[in-house]
Design a protein around this motif. Structure first.
Motif, PDB file in Angstrom:
ATOM      1  N   SER A  23       0.973  -1.193   0.087  1.00 32.18           N
ATOM      2  CA  SER A  23      -0.039   0.014  -0.020  1.00 32.18           C
ATOM      3  C   SER A  23       0.910   1.264  -0.215  1.00 32.18           C
ATOM      4  O   SER A  23       0.409   2.157  -0.753  1.00 32.18           O
ATOM      5  CB  SER A  23      -0.804   0.051   1.328  1.00 32.18           C
ATOM      6  N   ASP A  64      -2.651 -15.795  -2.084  1.00 30.90           N
ATOM      7  CA  ASP A  64      -4.056 -16.470  -2.501  1.00 30.90           C
ATOM      8  C   ASP A  64      -4.802 -15.834  -3.559  1.00 30.90           C
ATOM      9  O   ASP A  64      -5.220 -16.515  -4.384  1.00 30.90           O
ATOM     10  CB  ASP A  64      -5.017 -16.368  -1.019  1.00 30.90           C
ATOM     11  N   SER A  65      -4.296 -14.470  -3.884  1.00 31.07           N
ATOM     12  CA  SER A  65      -4.629 -13.875  -5.031  1.00 31.07           C
ATOM     13  C   SER A  65      -4.185 -14.024  -6.131  1.00 31.07           C
ATOM     14  O   SER A  65      -2.778 -14.382  -6.012  1.00 31.07           O
ATOM     15  CB  SER A  65      -4.795 -12.145  -4.623  1.00 31.07           C
TER      16      SER A  65
END
Ligand SMILES: Cc1cc2nc3c(=O)[nH]c(=O)nc-3n(C[C@H](O)[C@H](O)[C@H](O)COP(=O)(O)OP(=O)(O)OC[C@H]3O[C@@H](n4cnc5c(N)ncnc54)[C@H](O)[C@@H]3O)c2cc1C
Length: 507
Positions: A23, A64-65
Motif C-alpha cells: 500500500s 492467495d490472490s
C-alpha cells in the motif's frame, strides 16, 4: 538499502506515508505521478520494504490472490505463475520502488508512534521512534497517509492452550518462523485451518514424516491452477501491458461474480465447492467432517490450494486433517476432546494475527485524543473528525490492492481539488450524529471479530459506507467528484495570516 533524508531545515513534508508495504509503495507511486511538485516521505518501522511479504517466512508462503489483480494497475505482472511466492511478490514490489525512485524516499527503522493535528497550523506533528538508536524524532506534515497494514508485526495471535509448557517438542508461530528450522522426517502438527495452515501443510509435507492439520472449524478450500494459461497466452500475443490489462479486467469480473454468486446462492455455492473437494479426495473420505464450514462461502476468505496441493498431500498420505478441539497439550502432543491424542515433534500454531488499526499510532486532533471506535470511516479512506488523514485498507473479499489503487487515485484527486480552491484542510464531518453504525469490516474471520471493538465504524449510507465492491468503488473513488457536503474544506489561520501579510520585498 537506500534511505530518505529529511529536509532538516524545515523537518516538514507535504505528505507523510506510514509503511512501505504494497500500500505504501503504491501510494507513493500515485502521489509522485499526480503531484510531482509535492514533497513526501515514507517512514517504515522495519529495515526492509514489502511488509507482509518480507515478514512471513514460513514454508510455501505465497499469495492467495492472482497477481493480475493483486499487482498494481500500472505495472504488469510478468511471471507465468499467477499465484506467486512471497519472494516473487517482494521482487515485484522492490522493482516498482526502484523503477520510480520510491526506494530513495523511504526512511527505515522509523516507527511512527503518534501524530497530533493542529487546526491553526494545518499540520500534523509526528513522533517517530528510531529502532537502531532508540532516539525519538519529530517532524511535521500537511497530510498523513497511513499504509501501516492491519495487524501487529511484533506478535502473532496465539490462544491460551492448557498445558502448553508440558510439550517437549518445538512450538512455532508462522509469524516468527526460525530461519534454520529443519523439519525433515519430523512429525508436524499444524493447529489452524486458515490460509496460512493451508499453505504450510503441503509445503512441509514434502519432507516432514507426516503433517497433521488440527482444526476446530473447517474452512472452504478451492483448488486452482497456479498458472493462468489464458493470461500467459494473452501476454505472448499482445505483449506485457495489453495482456496484463485484459487479464486483470477478466479476473476482476470473475472475482466479483464468484463473490456475488456465493452471497446470493450460498447453498448452491456450498454444494459446488463440496463436490469439487470430494473429487480431489480419496474415495470414502469424510468430506463433510473436514471441509464443511458452519458459515457460508465468502463470509470468510476462501482458502486456495494451488494445483490442488493440499488435496494431493492428503491423497498421498503425507498429510491428514483432524477436526476436533484441544483439551490440553501433553508431553508428546495434544489431547483432544474426543479422547484421541496426537503426537508431534513440532507444533505450528497457525492461529492468526493480532489486528492493529492505523499502524498502532495514537492520534490527537487539537489536543483531543482520537478514539478510533468513535470515528466513522468516510469513503473507506478517511475518518470523521480527523483532518488531512487518509488510510489504506484493501478488500477482504478480493485482492487487497484493487482498492488501494482506487483510494490512492481519489486521494490524489482530493489534493488537486484543494490546490485548485486554495484549501489546506479537509475534514469529514458527520451531518447526522444519530446515523446507525456498524462494524467497519463485515467479515466473520476470527481475527477481525476479536478486534472489531477497537476499529473505526461505518455508517448505513454513502459516503460513510466502506464498500467491498470494486465496481461501486470505481464509481465512488474514480468517477464521482471529491466534493461532498460532509467533507468540510477550510483555510487554516496560518494560511490566512500568511496571505494577509505583505510580501517581503528583497532589494
Ligand atoms: C500470510 C498472508 C498472506 C496474504 N495473502 C494475501 C493475498 O493473497 N491477497 C490479498 O489480497 N491479501 C493477502 N494478504 C493480506 C495482505 O497483508 C495485504 O494484501 C497486503 O500485503 C497488505 O499490504 P499493506 O502495505 O497494506 O500492509 P503490510 O504488508 O502489513 O505493510 C505495512 C507496513 O507498514 C509498516 N508499519 C506499520 N505500522 C507502522 C508505523 N507505526 N510506523 C512505521 N511503519 C509502520 C510495517 O512495518 C509494514 O512494513 C495476506 C496476508 C498475510 C498475512
Amino acid at each position: 538499502m537506500s534511505s530518505a533524508s529529511l529536509d532538516t531545515t524545515s523537518g516538514h513534508v507535504d505528505v507523510l506515508i506510514v509503511g512501505a508495504g504494497v500500500s505504501g509503495i503504491g501510494a507513493a507511486y500515485y502521489l509522485q505521478r499526480e503531484h510531482p511538485q509535492r514533497s513526501f516521505m515514507i517512514l517504515e518501522a522495519r529495515e526492509a520494504t514489502g511488509g507482509t511479504w518480507d515478514l512471513f517466512r514460513f514454508p510455501g508462503i505465497r499469495s492467495d490472490s492472482d497477481l493480475h489483480t493483486f499487482g498494481y494497475e500500472f505495472k504488469p505482472w510478468r511471471d507465468e505463475h499467477a499465484i506467486a511466492s512471497a519472494d516473487k511478490i517482494l521482487a515485484y514490489l522492490r522493482e516498482t520502488a526502484a523503477e520510480h525512485g520510491i526506494d530513495r524516499k523511504i526512511r527505515f527503522g522509523s516507527k511512527v508512534v503518534s501524530a497530533s493535528w493542529s487546526s491553526q497550523d494545518a499540520r500534523w506533528t509526528v513522533e517517530v521512534d528510531h529502532a537502531g538508536t532508540g532516539e525519538r524524532m519529530t517532524l511535521t506534515c500537511s497530510w498523513l497517509f497511513c499504509a501501516g497494514g492491519y495487524y501487529r508485526y511484533d506478535e502473532g495471535f496465539t490462544p491460551r492452550f492448557e498445558g502448553r509448557e508440558r510439550f517437549r517438542g518445538l512450538i512455532i508461530h508462522p509469524q516468527h518462523w526460525p530461519a534454520d528450522l529443519d523439519y525433515t522426517g519430523q512429525r508436524v502438527l499444524v493447529i489452524g485451518s486458515g490460509a496460512t495452515a493451508v499453505t504450510l501443510i503441503p509445503a512441509m509435507a514434502d519432507t516432514a514424516a507426516h503433517v497433521t492439520m488440527l482444526q476446530r472449524t473447517p474452512s472452504y478450500v478451492m483448488a486452482m491452477p497456479s498458472k493462468d494459461k489464458l493470461a500467459n497466452r494473452l501476454r505472448a500475443l499482445l505483449g506485457d501491458d495489453r495482456g496484463y490489462a485484459i487479464t486483470r479486467r477478466k479476473n476482476i469480473i470473475q472475482q466479483q461474480a464468484i463473490w456475488r454468486f456465493c452471497q446470493k446462492y450460498p447453498k448452491a455455492a456450498r454444494r459446488i465447492i463440496r463436490n469439487l473437494n470430494a473429487k480431489m479426495l480419496p474415495a470414502g473420505y469424510p468430506v463433510d467432517e473436514h471441509f464443511n464450514p458452519p458459515y457460508n462461502p465468502w463470509d470468510q476468505r476462501l482458502c486456495l490450494a494451488p494445483n490442488g496441493d493440499l488435496f494431493k498431500a492428503i491423497r498421498d498420505g503425507r498429510a491428514s486433517i483432524v477436526t476436533d478441539r484441544i483439551v490440553t497439550f501433553t508431553e508428546q502432543g495434544v489431547l483432544l476432546e474426543s479422547g484421541r491424542e496426537l503426537e508431534a515433534d513440532i507444533i505450528v500454531t497457525a492461529t492468526g494475527l493480532n489486528v492493529q488499526a492505523m499502524g498502532g499510532m495514537s492520534l490527537t486532533v487539537d489536543g483531543r485524543p482520537v478514539s478510533l471506535p468513535d470515528t466513522i470511516a468516510f469513503k473507506g479512506m478517511m475518518l470523521s473528525g480527523v483532518p488531512n488523514f487518509a488510510y489504506a485498507i484493501g478488500y477482504t473479499n478480493s485482492s487487497w490492492t484493487l482498492k488501494i489503487g482506487l483510494l490512492c487515485e481519489h486521494f490524489c484527486r482530493l489534493l488537486a481539488y484543494m490546490d485548485a480552491h486554495g484549501y489546506d484542510t479537509a475534514r469529514p464531518e458527520l451531518a447526522d450524529p444519530d446515523m446507525p453504525t456498524r462494524p467497519l469490516l463485515n467479515f466473520a474471520a476470527g481475527y477481525v471479530q476479536r478486534a472489531i471493538a477497537q476499529l473505526p465504524r461505518q455508517g448505513d449510507r454513502a459516503p460513510w459506507l466502506t464498500s467491498m465492491s470494486y465496481a461501486g468503488d470505481v464509481r465512488l473513488l474514480r468517477r464521482l467528484p471529491v466534493e461532498d457536503p460532509e467533507l468540510r474544506f477550510s483555510h487554516s489561520q496560518a494560511r490566512e495570516q500568511a496571505a494577509a501579510e505583505p510580501a517581503e520585498v528583497v532589494a
